[in-house]
Structures are given as structure tokens and as C-alpha cells.
Design a protein around this motif. Sequence first.
Motif, PDB file in Angstrom:
ATOM      1  N   VAL A   1       0.786  -0.938   0.050  1.00 52.98           N
ATOM      2  CA  VAL A   1      -0.081   0.175   0.032  1.00 52.98           C
ATOM      3  C   VAL A   1       0.841   1.427  -0.032  1.00 52.98           C
ATOM      4  O   VAL A   1       1.277   1.474   0.884  1.00 52.98           O
ATOM      5  N   GLY A   2       0.007   2.164  -0.557  1.00 53.95           N
ATOM      6  CA  GLY A   2       1.018   2.957  -1.011  1.00 53.95           C
ATOM      7  C   GLY A   2       2.391   3.474  -2.069  1.00 53.95           C
ATOM      8  O   GLY A   2       2.770   4.369  -2.482  1.00 53.95           O
ATOM      9  N   LEU A   3       2.293   2.427  -2.603  1.00 55.35           N
ATOM     10  CA  LEU A   3       3.536   1.930  -3.808  1.00 55.35           C
ATOM     11  C   LEU A   3       3.186   3.208  -4.740  1.00 55.35           C
ATOM     12  O   LEU A   3       1.979   2.043  -5.369  1.00 55.35           O
ATOM     13  N   PRO A   4       3.594   3.704  -5.646  1.00 55.35           N
ATOM     14  CA  PRO A   4       3.122   3.797  -6.915  1.00 55.35           C
ATOM     15  C   PRO A   4       2.464   2.516  -8.115  1.00 55.35           C
ATOM     16  O   PRO A   4       3.728   1.336  -7.153  1.00 55.35           O
ATOM     17  N   GLU A   5       1.809   2.155  -8.913  1.00 57.06           N
ATOM     18  CA  GLU A   5       2.283   1.091 -10.114  1.00 57.06           C
ATOM     19  C   GLU A   5       3.685   1.673 -10.618  1.00 57.06           C
ATOM     20  O   GLU A   5       4.030   2.268 -11.448  1.00 57.06           O
TER      21      GLU A   5
ATOM     22  N   SER B   1      13.497   3.664  -4.519  1.00 59.58           N
ATOM     23  CA  SER B   1      14.121   2.964  -5.329  1.00 59.58           C
ATOM     24  C   SER B   1      14.175   1.949  -5.683  1.00 59.58           C
ATOM     25  O   SER B   1      12.840   0.750  -4.676  1.00 59.58           O
ATOM     26  N   ASN B   2      14.636   1.418  -6.426  1.00 57.34           N
ATOM     27  CA  ASN B   2      14.064  -1.127  -6.411  1.00 57.34           C
ATOM     28  C   ASN B   2      12.799  -0.831  -7.043  1.00 57.34           C
ATOM     29  O   ASN B   2      12.426  -2.000  -6.781  1.00 57.34           O
ATOM     30  N   HIS B   3      12.095   0.316  -7.883  1.00 56.62           N
ATOM     31  CA  HIS B   3      11.024  -0.846  -7.935  1.00 56.62           C
ATOM     32  C   HIS B   3      10.295   0.005  -9.558  1.00 56.62           C
ATOM     33  O   HIS B   3       9.899   0.848 -10.017  1.00 56.62           O
ATOM     34  N   ARG B   4      10.495  -1.334  -9.524  1.00 57.20           N
ATOM     35  CA  ARG B   4      10.688  -1.098 -11.544  1.00 57.20           C
ATOM     36  C   ARG B   4      10.407  -2.329 -11.903  1.00 57.20           C
ATOM     37  O   ARG B   4      10.357  -3.317 -11.589  1.00 57.20           O
TER      38      ARG B   4
END
Length: 396
Positions: A270-274, A285-288
Motif C-alpha cells: 500500500v502506498g507504492l505507485p504502480e 528505489s528498486n521499484h520498476r
Amino acid sequence: MDSIELFTGAGGLALGTHLAGFHHRGLMEWNDDACDTLRRNAKLNALPGISGWRVHQTDVRMMSFDLFGEVDLVAGGPPCQPFSLGGKHRAQDDSRNMFPEFVRAVRELQPRAFILENVKGLLRQSFSNYFEYIKLQLEYPTITKRRDEEWTDHRNRLEEVRTKGRKPELKYNVVSELLNAADYGIPQTRERVFVVGFRADTELEWHFPEPTHSLDALKWEQFVTQEYWKRHRLRAPRNEPVALKLKLKDLEKDGPLKTKPWRTIRDAIVGLPEPIVGRDAKDFSNHRLNPGAKVYPGHTGSPIDLPSKTLKAGVHGVPGGENIVAYPDGLVRYLTVREAARVQTFPDTWLFEGSWSEAMRQLGNAVPVDLAAVIARSVAAKLAAKSEHLKLRSAP
């Protein structure tokens, strides 16, 4: 209180013991990317108080533990491949078996306590004798294996020491238990064996912390009160999920539960963008997104409204099977490294070095930070209370 960490990996257990108040005098790891992860986060002080972490990139077998001086805790998770359900199950015959090095660290440093973590496969029937042997070595670490002595003969000698009631110069009171991380608030059904020991002269009594979360409580929140869906601003499903073998009448009969609900993947991310392909999301970071996720027989991913299945290092079977999130509409995709880090309860400030597959390997081998902290805080509380008691007793 001072500690050292063996087989540190990406730092899950080290972070948990740090959060419990232990000060690491040294962290030992040999993998290049894992060491880069540790060094980078220490340099950035990714969690307050870790800027002084000293990372020793080394083969533990070459390490002299005497240089660390007196420590209160030795912690570590020896490489699990010799005992992993996905490995070749060579156990004591595997050159990667590092349990003897953990025992050596305990013998040389004589800490007041130790925490050892490993895979559920260690409890397989075929390994049971060796697991008992490991615990006996930790109980009597100064009674060492003789040159050319078979491990079974050494085990027999240790058993004789125990049954005769002899009191060697160094003894630990050792307990072990299989824990499910989900039962302690980690959004992952990760079962791991923990072995904890206290030096006998501390005269401390200790037991594993009681579970705080449960699947039944999650069922209650999802399908009785429906608070789960309200919290996530979603419409509740019309049908009860058959996969959970849900019996609402039984739940309603029991009434509100004392435990908290298991945390789900949806709770964790929750709270992380798509995520998108090609670049990290802003501020994370590290969110691709790594494209190409597919399901296979036996690798169907993890439903988003349940805890994740056990994250794997990706070296056994179909890569990524357990690192896939499955949505109710049938869509599947890979977890990003950041999402997997949240499933393992690493803080968002913790950065992972290496490629996607290498970062996932580090995460798949890690101890969930919050689970490590639960165990370590309980151990630390006992040690601190003992120190305070001795201080008061020696006061004039």
C-alpha cells in the motif's frame, strides 16, 4: 550490547538484531552484490545507527573470531542449500555446509546468547539426526570433532556427555522451533527454523514469543466484518474463497479473535505507485516492473489478498514462480524488488545492489527483518534484565 553476524546476506537478520538494540562489531559475507548492498546502506546510514557497520567480505572459514573481542550475541543463517527443499539435499556432505563455522564462532567468542536461522528443510526426516547433532554441538561447543572422526561418532560422544550429566567448561541451553513469519505480522507465509541458545551460567529462562497474527483473524476481517476491504477502499467479493476452506459459521461462533489478521501483499505494498517498465518510480528505489511474468504448474504466484508465498532465491525450478503477484481478475506480474523488500519487511530506505535477479536472490535468502526483530528483542530483554540484576546485586 555487542554482537557479530555471520552469513549476513542482504542484512535481514542484522537489521532485526540492530532494531533490538545490538551493536554489530562485524558482519561477515562473501557474495559481492550482498556486500555492496551492506556497504552502500551503511554509507548512506539507511537506518539510524548503522553508519559504523564494518563489513568483512570473506570466507568465514578463513576468519579468526578473536579479533572481535567479547560479544553478547552471535547471530547468523548458514547457507541453506545443503538442506533446502529445492536443493540436492546433501546436508553434512555438502561443501557449503557452514554450521561447523557457526559452532566455531560460538566456541571462540563464548557469547551470552546466539540466534541461528535456517530453512524448514532442516527438519526433514532424512536430516533429523544431523539437526540433533547441530544442536548438541551448540550445547557443548568446546567438545570438538576429532580429526578423521565421523560426525556420527562425534554425536555419540556428545550424547554421552549429556546423559552422564557432565559439566564441561562451556555449555549452552538450546531451544529450537519452526516459526511461520505470517504469524508474527510479516506479509509472507515463510516457515523457518530458529535455534536460540543462552550460556548456561546466565541461568536465564526463555521461550519463543507467542504468535500475534492468524489466518482466522484475516478471514474474520475479510469476510465477517469486511473491514479489510473498507480499509483498502475496495468492494468485498460476493463469494467466500474456496481456497481458504472458509467456514463463516465456525468463525462467528468463536467471536472476535485475540490475534491480529495476517498481513497480505496488498497490505504490504500500500502506498507504492504502480510500477512501470524501464525505470524506478519517483521517490522509491528498486521499484520498476520486470516484464514477462507467467504462471506454470506449481508456480501460480501469490494472491494479492493473502500473505505472499515464501519468496525464493530463484535458483530452483521455474524462476520467479513465488515472486509473482496474482490479482483476482487473473492478471499476474512480477513483484518489484521494492515490493519484495516490503514483503520481507525491509525499510524503504534500504537499497539493493545488483540486477533484478540478483536483488531477488538476496531477498529470497534473507530473514524477514521484523521476524528477526521479534526474536532478537525477546533475547535482548532477557540479557538486559540479567545485566541490571547483576549490577544491582553488586552495588554497595
